[in-house]
Design a protein around this motif. Structure first.
Motif, PDB file in Angstrom:
ATOM      1  N   VAL A 133      81.612   9.209  38.124  1.00 29.68           N
ATOM      2  CA  VAL A 133      81.878   9.674  39.489  1.00 29.68           C
ATOM      3  C   VAL A 133      81.565   8.533  40.439  1.00 29.68           C
ATOM      4  O   VAL A 133      80.492   7.916  40.350  1.00 29.68           O
ATOM      5  CB  VAL A 133      81.020  10.898  39.860  1.00 29.68           C
ATOM      6  CG1 VAL A 133      81.282  11.313  41.309  1.00 29.68           C
ATOM      7  CG2 VAL A 133      81.302  12.059  38.910  1.00 29.68           C
ATOM      8  N   GLY A 134      82.493   8.254  41.353  1.00 31.67           N
ATOM      9  CA  GLY A 134      82.266   7.210  42.333  1.00 31.67           C
ATOM     10  C   GLY A 134      82.476   7.714  43.749  1.00 31.67           C
ATOM     11  O   GLY A 134      83.557   8.208  44.077  1.00 31.67           O
ATOM     12  N   PHE A 135      81.434   7.615  44.572  1.00 37.01           N
ATOM     13  CA  PHE A 135      81.524   7.964  45.989  1.00 37.01           C
ATOM     14  C   PHE A 135      81.654   6.683  46.809  1.00 37.01           C
ATOM     15  O   PHE A 135      80.867   5.744  46.645  1.00 37.01           O
ATOM     16  CB  PHE A 135      80.271   8.714  46.453  1.00 37.01           C
ATOM     17  CG  PHE A 135      80.073  10.086  45.873  1.00 37.01           C
ATOM     18  CD1 PHE A 135      80.741  11.179  46.394  1.00 37.01           C
ATOM     19  CD2 PHE A 135      79.200  10.283  44.813  1.00 37.01           C
ATOM     20  CE1 PHE A 135      80.551  12.454  45.873  1.00 37.01           C
ATOM     21  CE2 PHE A 135      78.990  11.551  44.287  1.00 37.01           C
ATOM     22  CZ  PHE A 135      79.669  12.637  44.819  1.00 37.01           C
ATOM     23  N   SER A 136      82.631   6.645  47.705  1.00 35.09           N
ATOM     24  CA  SER A 136      82.711   5.612  48.746  1.00 35.09           C
ATOM     25  C   SER A 136      82.603   4.196  48.191  1.00 35.09           C
ATOM     26  O   SER A 136      81.874   3.374  48.727  1.00 35.09           O
ATOM     27  CB  SER A 136      81.594   5.822  49.787  1.00 35.09           C
ATOM     28  OG  SER A 136      81.654   7.116  50.323  1.00 35.09           O
ATOM     29  N   GLY A 137      83.337   3.925  47.122  1.00 30.84           N
ATOM     30  CA  GLY A 137      83.188   2.626  46.477  1.00 30.84           C
ATOM     31  C   GLY A 137      84.493   1.882  46.283  1.00 30.84           C
ATOM     32  O   GLY A 137      85.520   2.202  46.896  1.00 30.84           O
ATOM     33  N   LEU A 162      86.907   9.934  41.831  1.00 32.68           N
ATOM     34  CA  LEU A 162      86.599   9.100  42.986  1.00 32.68           C
ATOM     35  C   LEU A 162      86.712   9.920  44.260  1.00 32.68           C
ATOM     36  O   LEU A 162      87.688  10.658  44.441  1.00 32.68           O
ATOM     37  CB  LEU A 162      87.556   7.906  43.054  1.00 32.68           C
ATOM     38  CG  LEU A 162      87.526   6.951  41.865  1.00 32.68           C
ATOM     39  CD1 LEU A 162      88.583   5.879  42.032  1.00 32.68           C
ATOM     40  CD2 LEU A 162      86.148   6.328  41.687  1.00 32.68           C
ATOM     41  N   ILE A 163      85.731   9.781  45.137  1.00 35.83           N
ATOM     42  CA  ILE A 163      85.671  10.540  46.390  1.00 35.83           C
ATOM     43  C   ILE A 163      85.378   9.559  47.519  1.00 35.83           C
ATOM     44  O   ILE A 163      84.485   8.712  47.393  1.00 35.83           O
ATOM     45  CB  ILE A 163      84.590  11.637  46.315  1.00 35.83           C
ATOM     46  CG1 ILE A 163      84.883  12.597  45.149  1.00 35.83           C
ATOM     47  CG2 ILE A 163      84.500  12.397  47.627  1.00 35.83           C
ATOM     48  CD1 ILE A 163      83.748  13.540  44.828  1.00 35.83           C
ATOM     49  N   HIS A 164      86.109   9.686  48.615  1.00 36.20           N
ATOM     50  CA  HIS A 164      85.963   8.740  49.728  1.00 36.20           C
ATOM     51  C   HIS A 164      86.176   9.481  51.039  1.00 36.20           C
ATOM     52  O   HIS A 164      86.945  10.449  51.102  1.00 36.20           O
ATOM     53  CB  HIS A 164      87.016   7.636  49.600  1.00 36.20           C
ATOM     54  CG  HIS A 164      86.550   6.290  50.051  1.00 36.20           C
ATOM     55  ND1 HIS A 164      86.330   5.235  49.196  1.00 36.20           N
ATOM     56  CD2 HIS A 164      86.243   5.817  51.292  1.00 36.20           C
ATOM     57  CE1 HIS A 164      85.927   4.180  49.876  1.00 36.20           C
ATOM     58  NE2 HIS A 164      85.869   4.505  51.153  1.00 36.20           N
ATOM     59  N   GLY A 165      85.505   9.042  52.079  1.00 33.64           N
ATOM     60  CA  GLY A 165      85.697   9.624  53.404  1.00 33.64           C
ATOM     61  C   GLY A 165      86.825   8.940  54.157  1.00 33.64           C
ATOM     62  O   GLY A 165      86.953   7.709  54.094  1.00 33.64           O
ATOM     63  N   ALA A 204      79.445  18.027  51.476  1.00 35.18           N
ATOM     64  CA  ALA A 204      79.299  19.193  50.606  1.00 35.18           C
ATOM     65  C   ALA A 204      80.483  19.339  49.656  1.00 35.18           C
ATOM     66  O   ALA A 204      80.312  19.727  48.493  1.00 35.18           O
ATOM     67  CB  ALA A 204      79.135  20.453  51.454  1.00 35.18           C
ATOM     68  N   THR A 205      81.676  19.023  50.144  1.00 35.24           N
ATOM     69  CA  THR A 205      82.848  19.115  49.276  1.00 35.24           C
ATOM     70  C   THR A 205      82.739  18.133  48.122  1.00 35.24           C
ATOM     71  O   THR A 205      83.028  18.468  46.965  1.00 35.24           O
ATOM     72  CB  THR A 205      84.129  18.838  50.082  1.00 35.24           C
ATOM     73  OG1 THR A 205      84.250  19.823  51.109  1.00 35.24           O
ATOM     74  CG2 THR A 205      85.361  18.895  49.184  1.00 35.24           C
ATOM     75  N   GLY A 206      82.338  16.914  48.427  1.00 35.59           N
ATOM     76  CA  GLY A 206      82.170  15.917  47.377  1.00 35.59           C
ATOM     77  C   GLY A 206      81.113  16.311  46.361  1.00 35.59           C
ATOM     78  O   GLY A 206      81.302  16.125  45.153  1.00 35.59           O
ATOM     79  N   ALA A 210      82.030  16.885  42.457  1.00 35.17           N
ATOM     80  CA  ALA A 210      81.341  16.096  41.448  1.00 35.17           C
ATOM     81  C   ALA A 210      80.567  16.983  40.483  1.00 35.17           C
ATOM     82  O   ALA A 210      80.546  16.728  39.271  1.00 35.17           O
ATOM     83  CB  ALA A 210      80.403  15.099  42.126  1.00 35.17           C
ATOM     84  N   GLY A 211      79.930  18.042  41.013  1.00 36.36           N
ATOM     85  CA  GLY A 211      79.211  18.961  40.125  1.00 36.36           C
ATOM     86  C   GLY A 211      80.118  19.633  39.122  1.00 36.36           C
ATOM     87  O   GLY A 211      79.789  19.745  37.941  1.00 36.36           O
TER      88      GLY A 211
END
Length: 219
Positions: A133-137, A162-165, A204-206, A210-211
């Motif tokens: 899982v990758g946040f903001s990367g 992958l999750i990004h704002g 919260a959505t991310g 991811a969970g």
């Protein structure tokens, strides 16, 4: 050897899987360990650990860095992930051995610079992790002249989320489709989510996405 805060399985008893949380530039392991508390109800038999990056922050008296990040360009990122890979690999091997787990029961979660490390290291593990899982990367790529060697290095192809704002001003949202494209080119199954109204962070959505992903890949 790296070290950092740990959470044992909520259910008690031996861990059946391990989630390693990799913090961003200027933070340390305490920054992400609470994610383990958040996901523990979904993963009651999972151990969590959030190692401190190997280097003290170069530009401030507190905080850690996986690698120096002053120029923030492609060359610096590529040199950096390569230099930090060995330390992270060694830590992952040691934690898996400590818990008596195979490499296939490992999941990596990164934020920002930690995402760069999760992708770079996870795709080069001898035994593929269960997921990343990758946040903001960013998926860090080499100079064009080194792409053939880069392709040969990718030996693990775990599923990736992958999750990004869409308001991220630290790492532009364009990094998300670029990462998806580069990973898919390697035959890696990628899911991506762009969070509306989110800057450089985790919402919260991310956390929910991811969970669910971790629950699926570590089932």
């Amino acid at each position: 050897m790296l070290d950092g805060p740990r959470l044992p399985p909520r259910a008690g008893g031996p861990a059946t899987s391990l989630v390693v949380l990799l913090h961003g530039y200027g933070a340390d392991g305490r920054d992400l360990i609470d994610l383990g508390e958040y996901w523990a109800p979904l993963l009651p038999n999972t151990a969590f650990v959030s190692p401190h990056a190997p280097e003290p922050l170069a530009i401030a008296p507190v905080g850690r860095q996986w690698f120096g990040y002053t120029e923030r360009d492609d060359r610096e990122r590529w040199t950096g992930v390569q230099s930090a890979q060995r330390a992270l690999d060694g830590f992952l091997d040691a934690e898996l051995a400590r818990l008596n787990l195979p490499g296939s029961r490992l999941a990596l979660v990164g934020f920002s610079q930690g995402t760069m490390m999760a992708l770079h290291t996870g795709l080069r593990r001898t035994v593929a992790p269960a997921g990343i899982v990758g946040f903001s990367g960013i998926h860090v790529l080499p100079p064009a002249r080194a792409m053939a060697e880069f392709d040969a290095e990718i030996i693990a192809r775990p599923p990736v989320l992958l999750i990004h704002g869409d308001l991220d001003q630290v790492i532009p949202p364009l990094a998300l489709p670029r990462a998806v494209e580069s990973l898919q080119r390697q035959g890696i199954a990628v899911r991506a989510h762009l969070s509306n109204g989110l800057a450089h962070g985790i919402d919260a959505t991310g956390l929910s996405l991811a969970g669910s992903f971790l629950t699926e890949v570590l089932a």
